[in-house]
Design an enzyme around this catalytic site. Structure first.
Site, mmCIF file in Angstrom:
data_model
loop_
_atom_site.group_PDB
_atom_site.id
_atom_site.type_symbol
_atom_site.label_atom_id
_atom_site.label_comp_id
_atom_site.label_asym_id
_atom_site.label_seq_id
_atom_site.Cartn_x
_atom_site.Cartn_y
_atom_site.Cartn_z
ATOM 1 N N ARG A 24 54.920 29.200 42.275
ATOM 2 C CA ARG A 24 55.990 28.453 42.955
ATOM 3 C C ARG A 24 55.464 27.247 43.705
ATOM 4 O O ARG A 24 56.204 26.334 44.036
ATOM 5 C CB ARG A 24 56.712 29.356 43.957
ATOM 6 C CG ARG A 24 57.371 30.564 43.345
ATOM 7 C CD ARG A 24 57.821 31.523 44.419
ATOM 8 N NE ARG A 24 56.637 32.043 45.122
ATOM 9 C CZ ARG A 24 56.673 32.684 46.274
ATOM 10 N NH1 ARG A 24 57.820 32.881 46.879
ATOM 11 N NH2 ARG A 24 55.571 33.130 46.835
ATOM 12 N N GLN A 48 57.192 18.709 73.167
ATOM 13 C CA GLN A 48 57.899 17.679 72.410
ATOM 14 C C GLN A 48 57.246 17.507 71.047
ATOM 15 O O GLN A 48 56.018 17.425 70.954
ATOM 16 C CB GLN A 48 57.858 16.364 73.186
ATOM 17 C CG GLN A 48 58.820 15.312 72.725
ATOM 18 C CD GLN A 48 58.840 14.138 73.700
ATOM 19 O OE1 GLN A 48 57.803 13.655 74.140
ATOM 20 N NE2 GLN A 48 60.020 13.693 74.036
ATOM 21 N N ASP A 49 58.045 17.468 69.986
ATOM 22 C CA ASP A 49 57.553 17.205 68.636
ATOM 23 C C ASP A 49 58.070 15.852 68.174
ATOM 24 O O ASP A 49 59.220 15.487 68.445
ATOM 25 C CB ASP A 49 58.056 18.261 67.648
ATOM 26 C CG ASP A 49 57.351 19.602 67.795
ATOM 27 O OD1 ASP A 49 56.430 19.721 68.609
ATOM 28 O OD2 ASP A 49 57.737 20.540 67.074
ATOM 29 N N ARG A 60 48.096 2.821 63.296
ATOM 30 C CA ARG A 60 48.756 3.145 64.570
ATOM 31 C C ARG A 60 47.672 3.577 65.547
ATOM 32 O O ARG A 60 46.974 4.542 65.327
ATOM 33 C CB ARG A 60 49.782 4.258 64.380
ATOM 34 C CG ARG A 60 50.940 3.860 63.472
ATOM 35 C CD ARG A 60 51.883 5.038 63.289
ATOM 36 N NE ARG A 60 52.921 4.764 62.328
ATOM 37 C CZ ARG A 60 54.170 4.425 62.630
ATOM 38 N NH1 ARG A 60 54.536 4.316 63.897
ATOM 39 N NH2 ARG A 60 55.060 4.207 61.692
ATOM 40 N N HIS A 119 43.693 8.095 70.565
ATOM 41 C CA HIS A 119 43.955 8.580 69.211
ATOM 42 C C HIS A 119 44.594 7.478 68.379
ATOM 43 O O HIS A 119 45.393 6.691 68.883
ATOM 44 C CB HIS A 119 44.905 9.792 69.282
ATOM 45 C CG HIS A 119 45.359 10.248 67.939
ATOM 46 N ND1 HIS A 119 46.606 9.939 67.447
ATOM 47 C CD2 HIS A 119 44.718 10.957 66.988
ATOM 48 C CE1 HIS A 119 46.719 10.465 66.237
ATOM 49 N NE2 HIS A 119 45.592 11.082 65.941
ATOM 50 N N TYR A 132 53.418 15.162 65.410
ATOM 51 C CA TYR A 132 52.745 15.268 66.706
ATOM 52 C C TYR A 132 53.461 16.326 67.523
ATOM 53 O O TYR A 132 54.688 16.350 67.572
ATOM 54 C CB TYR A 132 52.862 13.970 67.512
ATOM 55 C CG TYR A 132 52.508 12.710 66.805
ATOM 56 C CD1 TYR A 132 51.262 12.123 66.970
ATOM 57 C CD2 TYR A 132 53.433 12.070 65.987
ATOM 58 C CE1 TYR A 132 50.952 10.939 66.334
ATOM 59 C CE2 TYR A 132 53.123 10.893 65.341
ATOM 60 C CZ TYR A 132 51.884 10.337 65.522
ATOM 61 O OH TYR A 132 51.572 9.166 64.889
ATOM 62 N N ASP A 168 49.840 -2.937 69.387
ATOM 63 C CA ASP A 168 48.499 -2.637 68.892
ATOM 64 C C ASP A 168 47.718 -3.919 68.590
ATOM 65 O O ASP A 168 46.520 -3.992 68.864
ATOM 66 C CB ASP A 168 48.570 -1.759 67.642
ATOM 67 C CG ASP A 168 49.031 -0.336 67.948
ATOM 68 O OD1 ASP A 168 49.077 0.041 69.131
ATOM 69 O OD2 ASP A 168 49.349 0.389 66.993
#
Length: 183
Positions: A24, A48-49, A60, A119, A132, A168
């Site tokens: 599968r 928090q996601d 990023r 990061h 995240y 950035d």
């Protein structure tokens, strides 16, 4: 699932799932509170996601938060990214160390980034989704950005940068960010 210590960044971990594959497709657990707890982290601390979708070459970062910082679990759920962590905790035995990883939807490995570390990542595939899970609500007033192309850091980004945010592109170098944080 197992936890793997990241020697270059004190307190960072890779959480490697155990995939189960059959006709599968595959299945794996991408978060296990008991495994997170086994390395001294509180699995209930994550509040928090978020999800980002990027295309090949998008960069990023490098991002971190001022104040208490922000710990996060980072996973590439689809595609592949080159992921970077820089330890900016002055009291850390790995202060100013850089570690890089390839995270992918195929492996579903999760990286734990301790608070106080910068990061960033670059998408290596036409589409790359990064999930995240952070340990406190986002507050844009605490955002800190370091130039991704700072020669002092010399991050070995694998592809030419095709796009990045204005924030950035205009970020100061590491030396300036460290001066601002002391002041």
């Amino acid at each position: 699932m197992k936890a793997i210590d990241v020697p270059a960044i004190a307190g960072a971990y890779l959480f490697e799932p155990t995939p189960h594959t059959d006709e599968r497709g595959s299945f794996c657990r991408t978060f296990d509170a008991d495994v997170v707890r086994s390395v001294g982290l509180d699995p209930n601390a994550f509040v928090q996601d978020s999800l980002s979708r990027s295309v090949r070459g998008v960069l990023r970062g490098l991002h971190l938060r001022s104040g208490a910082g922000e710990a996060k679990l980072v996973r590439c759920s689809y595609g592949k990214v080159f992921d970077v962590v820089v330890d900016l905790r002055p009291d850390s035995p790995t202060y100013r160390n850089l570690a890089s990883f390839e995270l992918s939807g195929e492996t579903q490995v999760t990286l734990y980034v301790p608070a106080g570390c910068a990061h960033g990542f670059q998408a290596l595939t036409e589409t790359a989704d990064v999930s995240y899970r952070i340990d406190r609500p986002h507050d844009p007033t605490e955002d800190v950005t370091i130039a991704f192309d700072d020669p002092e850091l010399a991050v070995p980004w694998p592809l030419p940068v095709t796009a990045t945010s204005r924030r950035d592109r205009e970020a100061p170098g590491l030396a300036e960010v460290l001066r601002q944080r002391k002041g």
